[in-house]
Design a protein around this motif. Structure first.
Motif, PDB file in Angstrom:
ATOM      1  N   TYR A 109       2.592   3.290  10.044  1.00 54.25           N
ATOM      2  CA  TYR A 109       1.927   2.087  10.528  1.00 54.25           C
ATOM      3  C   TYR A 109       2.852   0.879  10.407  1.00 54.25           C
ATOM      4  O   TYR A 109       2.951   0.047  11.319  1.00 54.25           O
ATOM      5  N   GLN A 151       0.825  -1.215   0.000  1.00 56.38           N
ATOM      6  CA  GLN A 151       0.000   0.000   0.000  1.00 56.38           C
ATOM      7  C   GLN A 151       0.859   1.265   0.000  1.00 56.38           C
ATOM      8  O   GLN A 151       0.568   2.227  -0.705  1.00 56.38           O
ATOM      9  N   SER A 196       1.193   9.044  -6.226  1.00 50.80           N
ATOM     10  CA  SER A 196       1.594  10.414  -5.937  1.00 50.80           C
ATOM     11  C   SER A 196       2.591  10.905  -6.971  1.00 50.80           C
ATOM     12  O   SER A 196       2.499  12.036  -7.468  1.00 50.80           O
ATOM     13  N   TYR A 203       0.532   3.970  -3.123  1.00 49.08           N
ATOM     14  CA  TYR A 203       0.187   5.380  -2.955  1.00 49.08           C
ATOM     15  C   TYR A 203       1.358   6.292  -3.305  1.00 49.08           C
ATOM     16  O   TYR A 203       1.172   7.390  -3.824  1.00 49.08           O
ATOM     17  N   LEU A 253      -1.781  14.774  -1.186  1.00 43.76           N
ATOM     18  CA  LEU A 253      -2.640  13.957  -0.320  1.00 43.76           C
ATOM     19  C   LEU A 253      -2.241  12.483  -0.381  1.00 43.76           C
ATOM     20  O   LEU A 253      -2.182  11.795   0.647  1.00 43.76           O
ATOM     21  N   LEU A 254      -1.976  11.986  -1.594  1.00 40.05           N
ATOM     22  CA  LEU A 254      -1.564  10.593  -1.741  1.00 40.05           C
ATOM     23  C   LEU A 254      -0.209  10.347  -1.077  1.00 40.05           C
ATOM     24  O   LEU A 254       0.026   9.271  -0.515  1.00 40.05           O
ATOM     25  N   VAL A 279      -0.908   9.882   2.526  1.00 39.16           N
ATOM     26  CA  VAL A 279      -1.450   8.537   2.764  1.00 39.16           C
ATOM     27  C   VAL A 279      -0.313   7.514   2.768  1.00 39.16           C
ATOM     28  O   VAL A 279      -0.236   6.643   3.645  1.00 39.16           O
ATOM     29  N   SER A 280       0.586   7.630   1.806  1.00 35.32           N
ATOM     30  CA  SER A 280       1.731   6.726   1.735  1.00 35.32           C
ATOM     31  C   SER A 280       2.589   6.815   2.993  1.00 35.32           C
ATOM     32  O   SER A 280       3.008   5.795   3.550  1.00 35.32           O
ATOM     33  N   THR A 312       1.601   7.765   5.912  1.00 34.57           N
ATOM     34  CA  THR A 312       0.825   7.227   7.031  1.00 34.57           C
ATOM     35  C   THR A 312       0.951   5.704   7.072  1.00 34.57           C
ATOM     36  O   THR A 312       1.126   5.121   8.148  1.00 34.57           O
ATOM     37  N   PHE A 313       0.884   5.067   5.905  1.00 35.65           N
ATOM     38  CA  PHE A 313       1.102   3.624   5.854  1.00 35.65           C
ATOM     39  C   PHE A 313       2.518   3.280   6.317  1.00 35.65           C
ATOM     40  O   PHE A 313       2.741   2.275   6.984  1.00 35.65           O
TER      41      PHE A 313
END
Length: 138
Positions: free
Chosen positions: A111, A64, A72, A68, A100-101, A104-105, A107-108
């Motif tokens: 995680y 993921q 991007s 992303y 934004l992407l 998200v990348s 954020t993954f």
């Protein structure tokens, strides 16, 4: 706000380095999986099972992250192309979505780092068990 082609081009080195870092994390996971397949003792089987579950999740998260990140990068390139053609509103929109992407990348990525600490803790448990066994022996 007036945006020139140089604005999205500033992201190119950052995204490229980010993708390299993501790929390196994937390579490290591959090596860990290969090492786990070599463990054979009974105590290690429990650790291996727990690590495999952790590794499966990490591989999915890294996929993921990379997806992303690539999206991007593509939208950033399309933003530059739009700005080059003089389509300023489209270029700004694509650049905003690209950012934004990228978030998200990232954020993954955060995680995945948290998941990897769980894997390290599983390994530490194995060392703790070995230390206890050594201390019990006369």
């Amino acid at each position: 706000m007036e945006m020139t082609i140089t604005t999205p081009s500033l992201l190119f080195p950052a995204i490229s380095l980010l993708m390299l870092a993501y790929t390196n994390r994937f390579v490290v996971l591959t090596n860990v999986i290969r090492q786990l397949s070599n463990l054979e003792d009974a105590h290690s089987k429990n650790v291996v099972v727990r690590q495999i579950e952790n590794l499966r999740l990490r591989v999915q998260v890294i996929r993921q992250m990379q997806a992303y990140g690539v999206l991007s990068f593509v939208l950033c390139t399309m933003s530059m192309f739009s700005l080059l053609l003089g389509w300023h509103l489209t270029g700004q929109f694509l650049f905003a979505v690209s950012l934004l992407l990228l978030v998200v990348s990232l954020t993954f990525s955060f995680y995945e780092v948290n998941i990897s600490t769980k894997a390290i803790n599983i390994e530490l448990e194995k060392f703790d068990a070995k230390l206890l066994e050594k201390n019990k022996q006369p």
